[in-house]
Design a protein around this motif. Structure first.
Motif, PDB file in Angstrom:
ATOM      1  N   UNK A 112       0.812  -1.219   0.000  1.00  0.00           N
ATOM      2  CA  UNK A 112       0.000   0.000   0.000  1.00  0.00           C
ATOM      3  C   UNK A 112       0.842   1.264   0.000  1.00  0.00           C
ATOM      4  N   UNK A 113       0.279   2.296  -0.559  1.00  0.00           N
ATOM      5  CA  UNK A 113       0.847   3.631  -0.432  1.00  0.00           C
ATOM      6  C   UNK A 113       2.193   3.816  -1.107  1.00  0.00           C
ATOM      7  N   UNK A 114       2.996   4.634  -0.479  1.00  0.00           N
ATOM      8  CA  UNK A 114       4.261   5.080  -1.048  1.00  0.00           C
ATOM      9  C   UNK A 114       5.426   4.139  -0.747  1.00  0.00           C
ATOM     10  N   UNK A 115       5.246   3.185   0.140  1.00  0.00           N
ATOM     11  CA  UNK A 115       6.353   2.331   0.570  1.00  0.00           C
ATOM     12  C   UNK A 115       7.096   1.644  -0.584  1.00  0.00           C
ATOM     13  N   UNK A 116       6.421   1.038  -1.561  1.00  0.00           N
ATOM     14  CA  UNK A 116       7.178   0.397  -2.650  1.00  0.00           C
ATOM     15  C   UNK A 116       8.070   1.384  -3.423  1.00  0.00           C
ATOM     16  N   UNK A 117       7.568   2.579  -3.684  1.00  0.00           N
ATOM     17  CA  UNK A 117       8.378   3.583  -4.395  1.00  0.00           C
ATOM     18  C   UNK A 117       9.547   4.021  -3.515  1.00  0.00           C
ATOM     19  N   UNK A 118       9.295   4.214  -2.238  1.00  0.00           N
ATOM     20  CA  UNK A 118      10.352   4.574  -1.293  1.00  0.00           C
ATOM     21  C   UNK A 118      11.452   3.518  -1.294  1.00  0.00           C
ATOM     22  N   UNK A 119      11.060   2.259  -1.234  1.00  0.00           N
ATOM     23  CA  UNK A 119      12.036   1.169  -1.238  1.00  0.00           C
ATOM     24  C   UNK A 119      12.832   1.142  -2.543  1.00  0.00           C
ATOM     25  N   UNK A 120      12.136   1.287  -3.668  1.00  0.00           N
ATOM     26  CA  UNK A 120      12.812   1.285  -4.977  1.00  0.00           C
ATOM     27  C   UNK A 120      13.824   2.414  -5.060  1.00  0.00           C
ATOM     28  N   UNK A 121      13.423   3.610  -4.670  1.00  0.00           N
ATOM     29  CA  UNK A 121      14.339   4.753  -4.760  1.00  0.00           C
ATOM     30  C   UNK A 121      15.574   4.543  -3.881  1.00  0.00           C
ATOM     31  N   UNK A 122      15.381   3.967  -2.718  1.00  0.00           N
ATOM     32  CA  UNK A 122      16.521   3.716  -1.840  1.00  0.00           C
ATOM     33  C   UNK A 122      17.403   2.597  -2.370  1.00  0.00           C
ATOM     34  N   UNK A 123      16.801   1.548  -2.891  1.00  0.00           N
ATOM     35  CA  UNK A 123      17.599   0.470  -3.472  1.00  0.00           C
ATOM     36  C   UNK A 123      18.412   0.987  -4.660  1.00  0.00           C
ATOM     37  N   UNK A 124      17.783   1.787  -5.508  1.00  0.00           N
ATOM     38  CA  UNK A 124      18.498   2.359  -6.655  1.00  0.00           C
ATOM     39  C   UNK A 124      19.630   3.272  -6.207  1.00  0.00           C
TER      40      UNK A 124
END
Length: 192
Positions: free
Chosen positions: A147-159
């Motif tokens: 839900x929400x912004x968490x997947x995008x947050x994780x992707x940006x940090x992994x990148x």
């Protein structure tokens, strides 16, 4: 109309990819690619109108191979930590392979203009990867993470970390574990 040769496109991409990775962006020359393929430089230009176009195709081909490897890794990942570690590993391999090419291409005004114009491509990339995380989290029974912004947050940090030379994922792993554990506790508290 120019004559198209069987498998010429693939030969050009393979030769150019090898040269790009060994000589860098500025060391890649269309005439050298043509010579390696045993064809005239004009033939290379029939398939790829510029060096930048050729490099873009090389990167896109390798990115698509990386996505296929990522999809397979995510399909078989037994838990969310493995999903994120797999994504980091594949992103890190791709970034490591092209880090010097990207740095070298920043010296080219033409390449910089294209990179700056493709801001929407970065958002699309984040979306592609975030969608894969969402599907993996749902498959693993963790809708709280989807839900929400968490997947995008994780992707940006992994990148971000995958792009750092020599970054050790083991530094990030405990933070991710705590984030995943915290999400479970928040989800359980909401249902209590």
């Amino acid at each position: 109309m120019p004559k198209l040769l069987a498998n010429a496109r693939e030969e050009i991409l393979a030769a150019a990819s090898d040269q790009l990775l060994h000589k860098g962006y500025h060391g890649l020359a269309m005439r050298d690619v043509a010579a390696q393929c045993g064809m005239a430089a004009g033939t290379v230009y029939n398939y790829f109108p510029s060096k930048l176009d050729l490099v873009s195709h090389i990167l896109l081909n390798d990115w698509n191979r990386s996505l296929a490897a990522l999809d397979e890794a995510l399909r078989t990942a037994p838990d969310c930590e493995t999903v994120l570690a797999s994504m980091y590993g594949i992103l890190s391999m791709f970034c490591t392979q092209y880090r010097t090419v990207w740095a070298d291409s920043r010296q080219s005004p033409e390449a910089m203009a294209v990179m700056n114009a493709r801001v929407s491509d970065r958002a699309s990339l984040h979306g592609q990867l975030a969608d894969r995380l969402v599907q993996s989290f749902l498959r693993l029974g963790r809708p709280d993470l989807a839900d929400g912004y968490l997947p995008v947050f994780l992707v940006r940090n992994l990148l971000q970390h995958a792009m750092e030379p020599g970054f050790d994922y083991s530094i990030l792993s405990p933070v991710i574990r705590r984030l995943l554990d915290h999400s479970v506790h928040v989800e359980r508290s909401a249902h209590s």
